[in-house]
Design a protein around this motif. Structure first.
Motif, PDB file in Angstrom:
ATOM      1  N   ALA A   1      -2.556  -1.896   8.338  1.00 38.23           N
ATOM      2  CA  ALA A   1      -1.616  -2.900   8.898  1.00 38.23           C
ATOM      3  C   ALA A   1      -1.487  -3.299  10.181  1.00 38.23           C
ATOM      4  N   VAL A   2      -1.305  -2.347  11.081  1.00 39.91           N
ATOM      5  CA  VAL A   2      -1.278  -2.612  12.455  1.00 39.91           C
ATOM      6  C   VAL A   2      -2.759  -3.168  12.957  1.00 39.91           C
TER       7      VAL A   2
ATOM      8  N   LEU B   1       0.910  -1.277   0.123  1.00 41.33           N
ATOM      9  CA  LEU B   1      -0.007   0.039  -0.058  1.00 41.33           C
ATOM     10  C   LEU B   1       0.755   1.340  -0.083  1.00 41.33           C
ATOM     11  N   ALA B   2       2.109   1.210   0.554  1.00 39.50           N
ATOM     12  CA  ALA B   2       2.878   2.563   0.781  1.00 39.50           C
ATOM     13  C   ALA B   2       4.022   2.572  -0.010  1.00 39.50           C
ATOM     14  N   ARG B   3       4.249   1.716  -0.943  1.00 35.45           N
ATOM     15  CA  ARG B   3       5.527   2.031  -1.686  1.00 35.45           C
ATOM     16  C   ARG B   3       5.352   2.892  -2.811  1.00 35.45           C
TER      17      ARG B   3
ATOM     18  N   GLN C   1       0.060   8.255   1.298  1.00 36.48           N
ATOM     19  CA  GLN C   1      -0.880   7.498   2.026  1.00 36.48           C
ATOM     20  C   GLN C   1      -0.510   6.487   3.067  1.00 36.48           C
ATOM     21  N   TRP C   2       1.105   6.686   3.301  1.00 31.74           N
ATOM     22  CA  TRP C   2       1.691   5.765   4.174  1.00 31.74           C
ATOM     23  C   TRP C   2       1.126   5.555   5.669  1.00 31.74           C
ATOM     24  N   GLN C   3       0.594   6.784   6.319  1.00 32.39           N
ATOM     25  CA  GLN C   3       0.136   6.602   7.587  1.00 32.39           C
ATOM     26  C   GLN C   3      -1.112   5.713   7.462  1.00 32.39           C
ATOM     27  N   ALA C   4      -2.092   5.884   6.548  1.00 31.22           N
ATOM     28  CA  ALA C   4      -3.018   5.274   6.385  1.00 31.22           C
ATOM     29  C   ALA C   4      -2.776   3.620   6.242  1.00 31.22           C
TER      30      ALA C   4
END
Lengths: 105, 226
Positions: B97-98, A26-28, B89-92
């Motif tokens: 994931a957490v 999702l974040a790369r 959007q890495w925080q979302a």
């Protein structure tokens, strides 16, 4: 081989690996790195399949067969995915998934 | 602590540490190498689970083939250095994931089985949560010696997984042909002709919209060799 290892250890390790892969997918900002995240998720699923096979039905080949088909599909997915990425790179000189918006309205 | 537990914990540290580095490192080539380390650890888990065949397949398919594919793709796209490690959007993504991880741990761990809503400790007729950990090794059955033989027979038996095996062969063939077709090298002439055709179509579309009358399609000079 399994002395003292309960089943849920495997399940928790596989869950952690799956979630790390999900975060990567999702974040790369690079399509190859996204595909690496997907591979991590497939590996986690395979650990789960084989752990359930070992602990619940070690006499039946069903768990092994499931794991084998996950392997086959993962291999096909990696080959086609990387071919797509190389084709996209040739056409657009970038493999940032956020820049691939040609099909957006 | 038994030897198996120590090996398990070492494999966990290597596997999860490498997986974490795969999704956080800036250098894509290093990410591919960490991915190989993670595959090694997973293969070790298969050995611990007495699935030796799959440990070998993990070596051959993942470490031998798929990681080489990743390394080649990394080299062919020349984006090795200076990659931004995460998008906007890495925080979302981290939150999802957490939360998913916490939910799964709560579901799998024995703690949840002391909650009032989860009184069933058996699954498939086996007390699988507490097999081995509470000193009840009799619950755990051993793998029969003919395990791989049964597996091969089941795969080649048309009444069990034979059709699925044939279909997966077709899937691999289609995947290979599709990969070759998608990633084929196109001649510069072809690409130029296609770009010229697209530009002409755009121009005629724009003219049609601005004038409001139909104009004849532009003939592209490079189109003759199609």
């Amino acid at each position: 081989m399994l002395n003292g290892i309960p089943l849920y250890w495997y399940l928790i390790v596989a869950a952690a690996m799956f979630c790390i892969g999900l975060y990567g997918a999702l974040a790369r900002t690079n399509a190859i790195a996204v595909l690496m995240g997907v591979e991590l998720m497939l590996n986690a699923v395979n650990i789960n399949l084989l752990a359930f096979w070992r602990y619940l039905t070690p006499e039946s080949p069903a768990g092994l067969a499931f794991a084998a088909f996950v392997f086959i599909v993962a291999a096909a997915e990696a080959a086609v995915g990387l071919a797509l990425i190389i084709s996209v790179y040739r056409n657009m000189n970038s493999i940032d998934p956020e820049k691939l918006d040609l099909m957006k309205l | 602590m038994t030897v198996a537990q120590i090996v398990f914990i070492l494999l966990t540290i290597v596997g999860l540490g490498a997986a974490f580095l795969v999704v956080t490192t800036r250098n894509l080539f290093h990410a591919a190498l960490y991915l190989i380390a993670s595959f090694f650890a997973v293969s070790g888990f298969y050995v611990l689970l007495e699935a030796g065949f799959f440990a070998a397949v993990q070596f051959l398919v993942y470490i031998g083939a798929i990681s080489i594919l990743f390394i080649f793709a990394t080299m062919l796209t020349r984006t090795v250095r200076g990659m931004v490690p995460r998008n906007s959007q890495w925080q979302a993504a981290l939150f999802i994931a957490v939360v998913l991880f916490v939910a799964m741990v709560v579901m799998f761990s024995p703690i949840s089985f002391s909650l009032p809503t989860r009184s069933d400790r058996t699954f498939g007729g086996v007390d699988w949560q507490f097999a081995e950990v509470l000193g009840k090794p009799g619950v755990l059955r051993s793998v029969p010696d003919s395990s791989i033989l049964d597996f091969g027979r089941a795969l080649s038996d048309l009444n069990q997984y034979g059709i699925a095996l044939l279909l997966s062969g077709v899937l691999l063939l289609i995947g290979m042909i599709g990969a070759i077709w998608v990633a084929r090298e196109r001649k510069p002439r072809e690409i130029l002709a296609e770009r010229a055709r697209m530009a002409a179509e755009e121009a005629s579309e724009a003219a049609r919209q601005s004038v409001g009358t139909k104009i004849p399609d532009v003939v592209v000079a490079h189109d003759s060799h199609h």
